[in-house]
Design an enzyme around this catalytic site. Structure first.
Site, short mmCIF file in Angstrom:
data_model
loop_
_atom_site.label_atom_id
_atom_site.label_comp_id
_atom_site.label_asym_id
_atom_site.label_seq_id
_atom_site.Cartn_x
_atom_site.Cartn_y
_atom_site.Cartn_z
N VAL A 225 3.38 -5.79 2.94
CA VAL A 225 2.97 -6.77 3.94
C VAL A 225 3.43 -8.16 3.52
O VAL A 225 3.23 -8.58 2.37
CB VAL A 225 1.44 -6.76 4.12
CG1 VAL A 225 1.05 -7.66 5.29
CG2 VAL A 225 0.94 -5.34 4.36
N ASP B 180 -6.46 6.92 9.58
CA ASP B 180 -6.45 6.32 8.24
C ASP B 180 -7.50 5.22 8.13
O ASP B 180 -7.22 4.12 7.65
CB ASP B 180 -5.06 5.78 7.91
CG ASP B 180 -4.88 5.50 6.41
OD1 ASP B 180 -5.62 6.09 5.61
OD2 ASP B 180 -4.01 4.68 6.06
N GLY C 268 0.83 -1.20 0.00
CA GLY C 268 0.00 0.00 0.00
C GLY C 268 0.86 1.24 0.00
O GLY C 268 2.07 1.19 -0.25
N GLY C 269 0.22 2.37 0.32
CA GLY C 269 0.92 3.63 0.27
C GLY C 269 2.01 3.78 1.31
O GLY C 269 2.97 4.53 1.12
N MET C 270 1.88 3.06 2.44
CA MET C 270 2.86 3.23 3.50
C MET C 270 3.66 1.98 3.80
O MET C 270 4.72 2.07 4.42
CB MET C 270 2.16 3.69 4.79
CG MET C 270 1.62 5.10 4.72
SD MET C 270 1.17 5.74 6.36
CE MET C 270 -0.19 4.68 6.80
#
Length: 1021
Positions: A99, A207, A94-96
């Site tokens: 995983v 978020d 994802g954006g951050m």
């Protein structure tokens, strides 16, 4: 030359260096790349990996910022984390974060490892990230995906959570499209519940989105909780993150204040969850629909639309204040549809009608509050067009007042305005020639409204006079409230505010609504008044967290609003927040000139109460009641004093019954009265009253935390094993606050040491903060000692020290002073040595500001001197004891600590006198102690409640032949605090012996029956 120096590559900088070389290489012509790489880097492996990435890039592949990065990244992660985790495959990115699925080798379980993007990790820094992320590790809620581990490996920052088999809400939505209303609101309610638990601890998610909500066995789990907050705080706030080229949060779900880097509050999460719920119901993204003007509410039920619209308000203060408020609003919808209970934000009028229409509890009649139908109609008002006379310039106010006044009246407690367009549409169909009240009743009934407003506007030479009256739709034109305002036409909005304020408070007529009328006179800010009224409603229903939220908004809108400060102080008191209680009380005093003399008298009593001067507070409240017999505030505060301070003086909490019954007589919806009367019923063994009170309270707030407290009290007091097990299961998922309050209810009032112990064990669960676990072990130690098991108590104290060394040390030293504890000289000396080494002045305050954690903040030097002096006296070291007694005279205390320093000094002085064989001087020292401590501090801290000194005083009074006073002293250990239970059995034994000597065999037998049967340690050393 393509590089000025050939830079060696270390393991720590490998990834960063490869990225730099890759980006530089692809920016050059193809034929220059080999020579550039040869000159820029002397590490053949690094050059080889960069060349592979460049080749992948040429073929069109990419990963994160680098093409072909998957294999390299997986290899690096496996190597770096091999000692703890067997990293298997990549799950998502994802954006951050990226995983990975992994096996936790040590615990043989599957976990998800989330690796922060390298550019983000570099911008933050390891130390700051790990320091901030600790807060998220302390969150403990069944619907919050827990944080298991975090750290740095090479260039990577990572954190670890359990691996959840299932799908995210995003995957579910993609697979099925929009969800049913029932499932969508159920899942949103669970997320809101998780948010509420975090918001109580000051953590905002920041978020919330479909991807961060996981589905497991029909429940919603919130993932990445607080990670955005940790990143934001670590990088210096939203502006700091912007310097890295990133904005925290996801634009599709981001609240307006996030986009402009404004203050982030729990209402920020509410907006994001509202956006999620809108998408679950419609299949369309809210922020995108908002941007294009294509919002569609048609598929959403009307009552849910009202709840959702408020969650999605642009201005944070107009939204539900936190996750808990949003959850309650969602949950109330189905209850309203089933006709069980219709309650809206801040409602006071309890729907006891039909459940407790006429219930007799301990001699008081509980009647349903309010009048009119117990349905939506009772809380809806229809504002009809006003008649306008005067210049045609103001003709617009005829229909304009429908919009203006409807907006002003709506949203205060239970009151809601009928839609102005609907009103005007119905009015257009009515016979305009009909008498105004008759038409008003028909319009109100047509719109299912319990009230309607008629009025007129008169203009004379630029000045306006507005008159309005509110009528009950079912009461044959009975006027409920009237209002008028007059002034220059330019002040039209101020005039409407004045009219609205008068109507809002005018419809409230009982003694319990007097404060609403006073409030209208002490603020000229309508928004502040509305917030105050909402806070009053929440307070009366014992929803103290909600009350604090809106009352803080009231004082932000009008900082001189004395009555709002006054109520904020009392709401904070019920949450056991000493600092806010004191601060708000001081502000109330500061602006008390805006109060009536009567209200200032009550405030003076409250000041005395906060100082622990129960006698002075009682005198003040009784004086107000004598002059104003229906003053609910005075009755309530008197009841608080009698209930909470009485036991410390050997008086039964039951002495407060009459005052609490008076409160209910005037305010049937006053939840605090039910909370206290239920505990009195438990102490007296009155099960019928207990059941009735619990049922009544559940009608007030069936889903609230205090209803959970009441159910716990009933389950353990009645010995209902099934109910007890259900309560324990619920508490295991509850907050620290819920556990502590339930534990004190069950231990101090129900007298169930085993049940209290089982609740305390829940506090010691591994997922809870260290200070909570330590408190759990300390309370278990007190409960074990109350059951006369010093060995088990000692073991719990050792556990407490491991979780929180300061709490453990203080509790261990304190319990060594219990006269019937068989402590060895070695134990006493070891405690003294540890206390001598402890730097009490540098001890940090607890992270949690609730009284059960923060009672000792700022007084550690006092506790150290007291314990050292007392232990020295017990060991016969008079010189050392005297030195520490003198220390107590030199350390300063805050106003919040009351007379703690004097009281502790009296305890040390009494022990010194006993060591010298002077019982008379010891008794004189204890009797001279002022012992004025705020009851909440005394309830949660044995240093403030001083059970050692109270029991010692009883023994000395008994030796002096003052048996009646001794009996009162021995009777002071029931119905107050878990800490006092260590002396309850001993007090009963001493009481039995006194009665036996007095020839009162029956009373002696009754006291002996209360002694714990297996207690074998009551022979004092």
């Amino acid at each position: 030359m393509y590089a000025t120096t050939r830079q060696p590559v270390t393991n720590g900088s490998r990834w960063t260096r490869i990225q730099e070389l890759f980006h530089e290489a692809i920016s050059r012509p193809t034929h220059e790349r080999p020579e550039f790489l040869d000159e820029a880097c002397d590490d053949a492996e690094v050059r080889s990996e960069v060349e592979a990435l460049v080749n992948s890039h040429e073929r069109g592949g990419f990963v994160t910022t680098l093409p072909g990065w998957e294999a390299y990244l997986l290899k690096q992660v496996r190597e770096l984390l091999a000692d703890r985790y067997n990293v298997q495959v990549e799950l998502a990115r994802g954006g951050m974060a990226i995983v990975f699925l992994a096996e936790d080798v040590r615990h043989e379980r599957q976990v998800a490892i989330k690796l922060l993007r390298p550019e983000l990790a570099g911008a933050i820094g390891t130390e700051r990230f790990l320091r901030e992320i600790k807060l998220t590790a302390q969150l403990n809620h069944p619907l919050i995906l827990p944080l298991l581990d975090s750290g740095r490996a090479g260039d990577f920052l990572y954190y670890v959570t359990p691996y959840i088999e299932g799908e995210s809400l995003r995957e579910r939505l993609n697979r099925e499209g929009g969800l049913s209303v029932e499932e969508a609101t159920h899942l949103a309610g669970e997320v809101a519940d998780a948010l509420d638990a975090a918001h109580e601890q000051g953590v905002v998610h920041r978020d919330i989105k479909l991807e961060n909500i996981l589905l497991s066995r029909g429940h919603a789990l919130v993932a990445d909780f607080g990670i955005a907050r940790a990143l934001d705080a670590a990088a210096g706030g939203s502006q700091g993150m912007k310097t890295t080229g990133m904005i925290l949060g996801t634009p599709d779900y981001m609240a307006p204040e996030q986009a402009v880097s404004a203050e982030i509050t729990p209402a920020t999460d509410v907006y994001s969850l509202g956006a999620v719920l809108y998408e679950l119901l419609t299949g369309r993204n809210w922020n995108r629909a908002l941007a294009t003007g294509e919002i569609d509410w048609s598929g959403i039920p009307r009552d849910l639309t009202e709840v959702l619209r408020r969650a999605l308000e642009k201005v944070p203060r107009d939204r539900w204040v936190n996750g808990g408020a949003f959850r309650r609003a969602l949950m109330e919808r189905p209850k309203a549809k089933r006709g069980l209970l219709h309650r809206r934000r801040g409602v006071v009028a309890i729907a006891v009608a039909g459940v407790l229409a006429l219930a007799v509890v301990g001699g008081v009649v509980l009647r349903s509050a309010g009048s009119g139908p117990a349905s939506a109609a009772a809380s809806r008002v229809a504002v009809l067009p006003f008649s306008v006379r005067g210049s045609g310039e103001f003709a617009y106010l005829g229909e304009g007042m429908v919009d203006l006044l409807s907006t002003k009246l709506s949203g205060v407690g239970d009151l809601r305005s009928a839609d102005p367009r609907a009103v005007l549409s119905v009015v257009a169909r009515e016979n305009p020639a009909a008498p105004a009240p008759e038409m008003g009743r028909r319009v109100a009934r047509n719109l299912n409204a319990g009230f309607y407003v008629l009025g007129n506007v008169v203009e004379v030479r630029g000045r306006l006079r507005i008159d309005a009256a509110m009528y009950g739709a079912e009461d044959d034109a009975n006027v409920v409230a009237q209002a008028s305002a007059e002034g220059d036409a330019a002040r039209i909005f101020d005039l409407v505010d004045e009219v609205a304020a008068e109507l809002l408070v005018g419809r409230r007529t009982g003694p319990g609504d007097r404060s609403a009328r006073i409030a209208a006179l002490t603020t000229d800010n309508l928004a502040a008044l509305k917030a105050y009224l909402e806070g009053e409603q929440a307070f009366r229903r014992a929803q103290f967290s909600d009350a604090v939220e809106v009352l803080q908004r009231a004082v932000e809108l009008d900082s001189s609003f004395a009555l709002a400060w006054f109520r904020l102080s009392t709401a904070a008191q019920f949450l056991a927040w000493p600092a806010l209680t004191q601060q708000a009380a001081e502000q109330a005093v500061r602006y008390s000139g805006r109060l009536s003399e009567r209200d200032r008298a009550v405030l003076t009593g409250m000041q005395a109460e906060r100082r622990g001067d129960a006698q002075q507070a009682e005198v003040r409240y009784r004086a107000v009641i004598e002059a104003y017999p229906d003053d609910v505030e005075a009755w309530q505060q008197l009841a608080e004093v009698l209930f909470h301070y009485g036991p410390l003086q050997g008086r039964s909490p039951a002495e407060a019954r009459e005052a609490w019954e008076r409160v209910i007589r005037y305010e049937p919806g006053q939840g605090t009265a039910f909370l206290h009367l239920a505990r009195i019923a438990v102490l007296e063994g009155n099960r019928v009253a207990l059941d009735t009170l619990v049922r009544a309270f559940e009608q007030l707030d069936p889903e609230g935390a205090r209803a959970s407290d009441m159910r716990a009290l009933r389950a353990f007091a009645t010995g209902d094993r099934t109910a007890r097990d259900a309560v324990l299961a619920d508490l295991g998922r509850g907050s620290d606050r819920e556990l502590v309050v339930a534990l004190f209810y069950v231990g101090a009032f129900a007298g169930d040491l085993d049940g209290a112990g089982r609740i305390a064990q829940l506090l010691t669960q591994p997922g809870r903060p260290g200070e909570a676990r330590a408190l759990g072990h300390v309370l278990l130690a007190h409960l074990k000692l109350a059951a006369c098991d010093w060995d088990d108590a000692r073991a719990e104290l050792a556990q407490a020290s491991r979780a929180d060394p300061v709490q453990g040390l203080l509790a261990r030293a304190f319990l060594l002073l219990v006269p019937f504890v068989s402590a060895s000289d070695a134990e006493l000396d070891a405690a003294r040595q540890e206390l001598e080494r402890w730097d009490a002045r540098s001890a940090r305050a607890p992270a949690n500001n609730a009284a059960w954690f923060a009672a000792h903040a700022g007084v550690y030097p006092h506790l150290r001197a007291y314990l050292l002096g007392s232990l020295a006296a017990v060991r016969g070291d008079i010189t050392a004891a005297t030195r520490h007694l003198n220390e107590l005279g030199t350390v300063s205390t805050s106003d919040e600590a009351g007379t703690l320093a004097e009281d502790l000094a009296a305890g040390v002085g009494a022990r010194i006198a006993l060591a010298r064989g002077d019982s008379a001087r010891a008794l004189a020292a204890l009797e001279a102690a002022p012992h004025r401590a705020w009851w909440q501090l005394a309830s949660f801290s044995p240093f403030f409640s001083q059970p050692h000194e109270r029991y010692l005083r009883g023994r000395l009074l008994e030796q002096a032949g003052r048996t009646e006073e001794a009996l009162r002293q021995y009777g002071s250990f029931a119905g107050f605090s878990v800490h006092d239970l260590i002396y309850q059995a001993a007090g009963h034994m001493r009481t039995a012996e006194i009665y036996q000597q007095m020839g009162e065999a029956e009373l002696a037998a009754e006291s002996l029956a209360r002694v714990i049967s297996d207690c074998g340690l009551l022979i004092e050393n």
